[in-house]
Motif scaffolding. Structure first.
Motif, mmCIF file in Angstrom:
data_model
loop_
_atom_site.group_PDB
_atom_site.id
_atom_site.type_symbol
_atom_site.label_atom_id
_atom_site.label_comp_id
_atom_site.label_asym_id
_atom_site.label_seq_id
_atom_site.Cartn_x
_atom_site.Cartn_y
_atom_site.Cartn_z
ATOM 1 N N ASP A 82 -5.420 4.246 -8.036
ATOM 2 C CA ASP A 82 -5.596 3.995 -6.605
ATOM 3 C C ASP A 82 -5.390 5.217 -5.721
ATOM 4 O O ASP A 82 -5.947 5.284 -4.627
ATOM 5 C CB ASP A 82 -4.634 2.894 -6.138
ATOM 6 N N LYS A 135 2.428 2.058 -3.402
ATOM 7 C CA LYS A 135 1.518 2.626 -4.401
ATOM 8 C C LYS A 135 1.603 4.146 -4.428
ATOM 9 O O LYS A 135 1.291 4.775 -5.420
ATOM 10 C CB LYS A 135 0.072 2.227 -4.095
ATOM 11 N N GLU A 167 0.830 -1.208 0.000
ATOM 12 C CA GLU A 167 0.000 0.000 0.000
ATOM 13 C C GLU A 167 0.863 1.256 0.000
ATOM 14 O O GLU A 167 0.566 2.220 -0.707
ATOM 15 C CB GLU A 167 -0.964 0.005 1.192
#
Length: 179
Positions: free
Chosen positions: A164, A71, A68
């Motif tokens: 994202d 990203k 995460e």
């Protein structure tokens, strides 16, 4: 001696986390479970203890958090460029955040690709992209053209970031502007 022991333990923990990251990023990879099993055995050997399900779950959660976090940031040069020596450093980028060396230029190219994609996905036309100019700058700095595979890696990473991270931010901004 204590520093050596701690460094070894850091390395084996990182090995398990990296194996989990690989398994999560490449769920169909035939070597994913083998890599994880080998990393766990290395951890058990170095720590002189059996890996417990709780520790394994904690390391899995660390891998998910690492994915995460990644990203939100540009990829490393060695993640994109085949044969790039990971020990080659861009000290201007690392120390002062300068964006004119190889790593900084990759960062700018990734950000431009991501921005263009997020704008296009939001229905906002990009009249003049800076991507071609930064692309040329990066190729000059690394002394060769990017291969099609390298370009695809970079584009895939940037587009994932656009989807994202930037997409939700832009959607929120556009909603606020229209309210």
């Amino acid at each position: 001696m204590i520093d050596d022991i701690l460094r070894i333990n850091d390395d084996v923990v990182a090995g398990v986390i990296d194996a989990f990251v690989h398994q999560i990023d490449h769920p169909d990879a035939p070597d994913a479970q083998t890599r994880l099993d080998a990393a766990v055995k290395t951890w058990e050997h170095a720590c002189h203890a059996s890996m417990t399900p709780d520790i394994l779950d904690d390391l899995h959660q660390d891998a998910v958090a690492l994915i995460e976090e990644r990203k939100r940031w540009p990829p490393q040069l060695d993640e994109i460029l085949d044969g790039w020596n990971a020990s080659q450093r861009d000290l201007g980028y690392e120390i002062a955040g300068l964006l004119d060396g190889p790593r900084g230029t990759l960062h700018r190219l990734w950000a431009a690709l991501s921005s263009d994609k997020a704008l296009a996905d939001a229905g906002i036309p990009v009249s003049a992209s800076v991507v071609p100019n930064i692309h040329k700058q990066l190729e000059r700095l690394i002394g060769r053209p990017l291969t099609a595979v390298e370009w695809q890696r970079l584009e895939r990473h940037a587009h994932r970031h656009a989807r994202d991270v930037m997409g939700p931010l832009m959607g929120s901004l556009l909603r606020d502007m229209n309210d």
